[in-house]
Design a protein around this motif. Structure first.
Motif, PDB file in Angstrom:
ATOM      1  N   ILE A  84       9.331  12.539  32.810  1.00  0.00           N
ATOM      2  CA  ILE A  84       8.460  13.047  31.781  1.00  0.00           C
ATOM      3  C   ILE A  84       8.609  12.323  30.253  1.00  0.00           C
ATOM      4  CG2 ILE A  84       8.166  15.195  32.808  1.00  0.00           C
ATOM      5  CD1 ILE A  84       9.902  16.330  30.738  1.00  0.00           C
ATOM      6  N   ASP A  85       7.777  12.161  29.412  1.00  0.00           N
ATOM      7  CA  ASP A  85       7.815  11.883  28.155  1.00  0.00           C
ATOM      8  C   ASP A  85       8.367  12.757  27.507  1.00  0.00           C
ATOM      9  OD1 ASP A  85       6.602   9.464  28.858  1.00  0.00           O
ATOM     10  OD2 ASP A  85       4.784   9.659  27.317  1.00  0.00           O
ATOM     11  N   GLY A  86       8.160  13.998  27.419  1.00  0.00           N
ATOM     12  CA  GLY A  86       8.600  15.108  26.627  1.00  0.00           C
ATOM     13  C   GLY A  86       7.676  15.320  25.513  1.00  0.00           C
ATOM     14  N   THR A 133      12.536   2.928  34.512  1.00  0.00           N
ATOM     15  CA  THR A 133      13.005   3.071  33.153  1.00  0.00           C
ATOM     16  C   THR A 133      11.608   2.725  32.249  1.00  0.00           C
ATOM     17  OG1 THR A 133      13.607   0.468  32.722  1.00  0.00           O
ATOM     18  CG2 THR A 133      15.410   2.232  33.413  1.00  0.00           C
ATOM     19  N   SER A 134      11.561   1.939  31.431  1.00  0.00           N
ATOM     20  CA  SER A 134      10.563   1.983  30.442  1.00  0.00           C
ATOM     21  C   SER A 134      10.795   0.760  29.406  1.00  0.00           C
ATOM     22  CB  SER A 134      10.372   3.058  29.790  1.00  0.00           C
ATOM     23  OG  SER A 134       9.374   2.813  28.387  1.00  0.00           O
ATOM     24  N   VAL A 135       9.930   0.327  28.769  1.00  0.00           N
ATOM     25  CA  VAL A 135       9.994  -0.627  27.688  1.00  0.00           C
ATOM     26  C   VAL A 135      10.961   0.343  26.758  1.00  0.00           C
ATOM     27  CG1 VAL A 135       8.037  -2.096  27.771  1.00  0.00           C
ATOM     28  CG2 VAL A 135       7.871   0.109  26.541  1.00  0.00           C
ATOM     29  N   HIS A 136      10.832   1.327  26.854  1.00  0.00           N
ATOM     30  CA  HIS A 136      11.594   2.201  25.742  1.00  0.00           C
ATOM     31  C   HIS A 136      13.309   2.363  26.173  1.00  0.00           C
ATOM     32  CE1 HIS A 136       8.072   3.049  23.371  1.00  0.00           C
ATOM     33  NE2 HIS A 136       7.597   3.565  24.453  1.00  0.00           N
ATOM     34  N   GLU A 137      13.764   1.542  27.226  1.00  0.00           N
ATOM     35  CA  GLU A 137      15.074   1.277  27.295  1.00  0.00           C
ATOM     36  C   GLU A 137      15.630   0.590  26.101  1.00  0.00           C
ATOM     37  OE1 GLU A 137      16.342  -1.953  30.132  1.00  0.00           O
ATOM     38  OE2 GLU A 137      15.381  -0.872  31.520  1.00  0.00           O
ATOM     39  N   ALA A 146      14.829  11.965  22.825  1.00  0.00           N
ATOM     40  CA  ALA A 146      15.474  12.013  24.258  1.00  0.00           C
ATOM     41  C   ALA A 146      14.816  11.040  25.223  1.00  0.00           C
ATOM     42  CB  ALA A 146      14.779  13.676  24.664  1.00  0.00           C
ATOM     43  N   TYR A 147      13.975  10.985  25.326  1.00  0.00           N
ATOM     44  CA  TYR A 147      13.106   9.793  26.130  1.00  0.00           C
ATOM     45  C   TYR A 147      13.784   8.317  26.085  1.00  0.00           C
ATOM     46  CZ  TYR A 147       9.522   7.505  28.931  1.00  0.00           C
ATOM     47  OH  TYR A 147       8.850   6.625  29.928  1.00  0.00           O
ATOM     48  N   CYS A 148      13.888   7.942  24.951  1.00  0.00           N
ATOM     49  CA  CYS A 148      14.430   6.667  24.614  1.00  0.00           C
ATOM     50  C   CYS A 148      16.222   6.759  24.972  1.00  0.00           C
ATOM     51  CB  CYS A 148      14.171   6.389  23.128  1.00  0.00           C
ATOM     52  SG  CYS A 148      12.486   5.906  22.726  1.00  0.00           S
TER      53      CYS A 148
END
Ligand code: BGC
Length: 249
Positions: A84-86, A133-137, A146-148
């Motif tokens: 989840i993004d949160g 993961t995400s580009v926000h790795e 929290a997400y990052c």
């Protein structure tokens, strides 16, 4: 395949089934949707079973893997996709319980599932774990500490675990999606102003489609990727290329 009742997970599980895998369609709260996806796979000649459970709970994950053992046999490919993004909130003005929830689902969940998968894969000396993961790795994102933190943590978990099990025939990789059109970011693509702001950040000038992530998952889980471990494959239309540097500098 965690979190397969919608979004990226639904697409990935269908592609893996099409590629010949017997799939566990896992959901947390959307049982009916998960059942519909499993049925679609079965109608197309594939093998799918539905399983529920909260990945942020160690006990629930242990039960989940025991059920999968009984109904499908020990796991060969784990895709840690549930996430989840949160809520968007600045640090200090946020609720620590929300922070813990994001870390629970996005980081503890993959860890709990990976530790169950590893012991089973070790017995067969083969297996692949894919962490979504995400580009926000790597890209910081205001309002989403929290997400990052979870995604950067999941990236390092991927590398460290890959190092631990590389000599046991097990590969551990990550896929880092950019902005893929799913329910998770509907509030952004559903509004022309925020959509334009998002597209300005993507050199390919479009959002990604879920099947573009699914194809990467099929590749990474197959022997075509037999020498790839401990790394992230970004599928992001160039989002990590600093689009603002296209002009000036
Ligand atoms: C998030 C999306 C977001 C994208 C690009 C993803 O990890 O889940 O909500 O649109 O990153 O910022």
């Amino acid at each position: 395949m965690t979190g397969s009742s919608s979004g990226l997970g639904a697409s990935i599980v269908k592609y893996l089934a099409k590629a010949g895998a017997s799939v566990a369609v896992h959901y947390h709260s959307e049982k009916t949707q998960a059942e519909a996806i499993a049925q679609e796979i079965i109608n197309e000649g594939g093998n799918a079973k539905v399983f529920g459970g909260d990945v942020a709970s160690l006990e629930a994950v242990q039960t989940l893997f025991a059920q999968i053992d009984r109904e499908l046999g020990p796991i060969d490919i784990l895709v840690n996709n549930a996430g989840i993004d949160g809520k968007r909130a600045l640090c200090g003005h946020d609720n620590p319980a929300d922070w813990e929830k994001v870390i629970g689902i996005n980081l503890l969940g993959p860890y709990f599932c990976a530790r169950e998968a590893i012991v089973r894969m070790e017995k067969k000396s083969r297996g692949v774990i894919i962490n979504i993961t995400s580009v926000h790795e790597t890209i910081p994102w205001t309002g989403y500490t929290a997400y990052c933190a979870a995604k950067a943590g999941l990236s390092m978990f991927t590398k460290t675990l890959a190092q631990e099990v590389a000599d046991k025939g097990i590969r551990v990789v990550a896929i880092g999606p950019g902005a893929i059109k799913t329910p998770i970011n509907k509030d952004v693509w559903g509004n022309p102003e925020t959509l334009k702001d998002l597209l300005d950040k993507i050199p390919m000038e479009r959002m990604g489609e879920t099947d573009e992530i699914a194809k990467a998952a099929v590749f990474l889980s197959s022997d075509l990727a037999s020498y790839i471990t401990g790394t992230s494959l970004f599928v992001d239309g160039g989002m990590l290329l600093y689009a603002d540097f296209k002009h000036g500098g």
